[in-house]
Design a protein around this motif. Structure first.
Motif: not given
Ligand SMILES: Cc1cc2nc3c(=O)[nH]c(=O)nc-3n(C[C@H](O)[C@H](O)[C@H](O)COP(=O)(O)OP(=O)(O)OC[C@H]3O[C@@H](n4cnc5c(N)ncnc54)[C@H](O)[C@@H]3O)c2cc1C
Length: 273
Positions: A27, A29-34, A97, A107, A111, A118-119, A163-164, A190
Motif C-alpha cells: 500500500w 500512503a504518503g510515500g515518505t518512508w516508502l 522529526l 499520513t 505513521n 518514535a511514531g 489495511l488500516l 527523533r
C-alpha cells in the motif's frame, strides 16, 4: 529516491478492487518512508489516494480519523472546545522529526503502520484510547485497541494486505486533561522518550509510555498514585532490558527519562480539576 524495482502502480477507487494479494505488493500512503529507501522486495505500489476517505469526521462519539488523513490536516484541525486533550494533536505532530513539508504528504495511518518506537501518531492514539479499524483482504473488518497494535520495533498485527482503515478516538478520552513530556538527543531529533498522562474527572491516571520502549506501554491507575507506587509500577511492567536501545538514546538513558517524566506527569496531575 527512485524505486527501480517498481513495475506497476495501481490506483483503485475502492479497496475491494484489490481482490488478490501477493508478495511484492505494498500500500502506498504518503510515500515518505516508502520512497526514502530501496524497497527491493516490492514491485507494485497500490495508491490509497483514490479511495478518497474523508480525513476527519467529528461526532458526539468522538473523532474518526481516516488512515489517509495527512499529518498536516490533523495539525490544522480545529476541535470542539470541550475536547481538552485536543492540543495533543499539535503536540504529537511536532514530536515527529519530520518538518511541515513531510506533514503535507505523510499520513496518520502511514505513521501508525510503520510502527516505529518514535511514531508519535501511535503515542497520540494510544494515549487517547483509540480503536483502529482494520480491513483484511478477506473476511470482515476487525477492531483493535491502539495499544495492542504494535508488536515490536517496525512490527505490528497487520496480516498480509490488511489495511488500516481508520482510527476512532472516543469523546470521553478527548475530554480529559493531559500532560506530555518528551525529550530527544538533538533539538529536532527523533523522540528518545514521549510520555503522556491523561486524567478524567474522577482523578484517575492513564500513563502512556512511547519511544523509550519498542512498543507503547500503558499503565492505568484508579487514582493518581504516590511517587513510589508509580516508580514501582513502571519497574514491574518494564524490565531493565525492556527499553529501546538505538541511535536516539541508550536503553539506560531512556529508562531514566521514563521515570523522570512519569514523576513530572504524576505531580502535574496531582489535583483533579
Ligand atoms: C524526514 C522524515 C522524518 C521522519 N521522522 C519520523 C519520526 O520522527 N518518527 C517516526 O516514527 N517516523 C518518522 N519518519 C518515518 C515516518 O514514519 C514516515 O515517513 C511516515 O509517517 C509514513 O507515512 P506515509 O503516509 O508517508 O507512509 P508510506 O511511506 O506511504 O508507507 C509507510 C508504510 O506503511 C504502509 N501503509 C501506509 N498506510 C497504510 C494503511 N492505511 N494500511 C496498511 N499499511 C499502510 C505502507 O505499505 C508502508 O509499508 C520520518 C520520515 C522522514 C522522511
Amino acid at each position: 529516491m527512485n524505486l527501480n524495482t517498481i513495475t506497476e502502480l495501481k490506483r483503485p477507487a475502492a479497496a475491494e478492487q484489490i481482490t488478490q494479494w501477493r508478495d511484492g505488493y505494498a500500500w502506498l500512503a504518503g510515500g515518505t518512508w516508502l520512497f526514502s529507501e530501496p524497497q527491493v522486495a516490492t514491485d507494485t505500489l497500490i495508491d490509497l489516494v483514490g479511495l478518497q476517505w474523508p480525513a476527519l469526521t467529528a461526532s458526539a462519539d468522538g473523532l474518526e480519523i481516516a488512515a489517509t488523513c495527512r499529518i498536516g490536516e490533523l495539525y490544522h484541525y480545529a476541535p470542539p472546545a470541550a475536547w481538552r486533550a485536543a492540543p495533543l494533536f499539535k503536540d504529537c505532530c511536532n514530536a515527529l522529526l519530520a518538518s511541515w513539508k513531510i506533514w503535507n504528504a505523510a499520513t496518520v495511518g502511514g505513521n501508525i503502520c510503520m510502527s516505529l518506537p518514535a511514531g508519535s501518531m501511535l503515542s497520540l492514539t494510544c494515549a487517547l484510547e483509540a480503536t483502529y479499524t482494520l480491513w483484511p483482504r478477506e473476511g470482515a473488518p476487525r477492531s483493535v485497541a491502539a495499544v495492542d497494535f504494535v508488536t515490536g520495533n517496525h512490527a505490528n498485527i497487520l496480516r498480509p494486505g490488511e489495511l488500516l482503515r481508520s482510527i476512532h478516538i472516543p469523546a470521553a478520552a478527548l475530554a480529559k486533561r493531559y500532560a506530555l513530556r518528551r525529550a530527544s538527543l538533538t533539538k529536532l531529533g527523533r523522540s528518545a522518550a514521549l510520555l503522556i498522562g491523561t486524567q478524567g474527572k474522577g482523578g484517575d491516571l492513564l500513563l502512556t509510555i512511547t519511544a523509550a520502549t519498542p512498543t507503547p506501554i500503558q499503565l492505568r491507575f484508579a487514582k493518581n498514585p504516590s511517587a513510589d507506587e508509580l516508580q514501582h509500577a513502571i519497574d514491574a511492567r518494564i524490565p531493565f532490558d525492556g527499553y529501546f536501545n538505538d541511535v536516539n538514546g541508550s536503553a539506560a538513558y531512556k529508562r531514566h527519562l521514563t521515570h523522570y517524566f512519569a514523576e513530572q506527569i504524576r505531580s502535574e496531575m496531582g489535583s483533579p480539576q
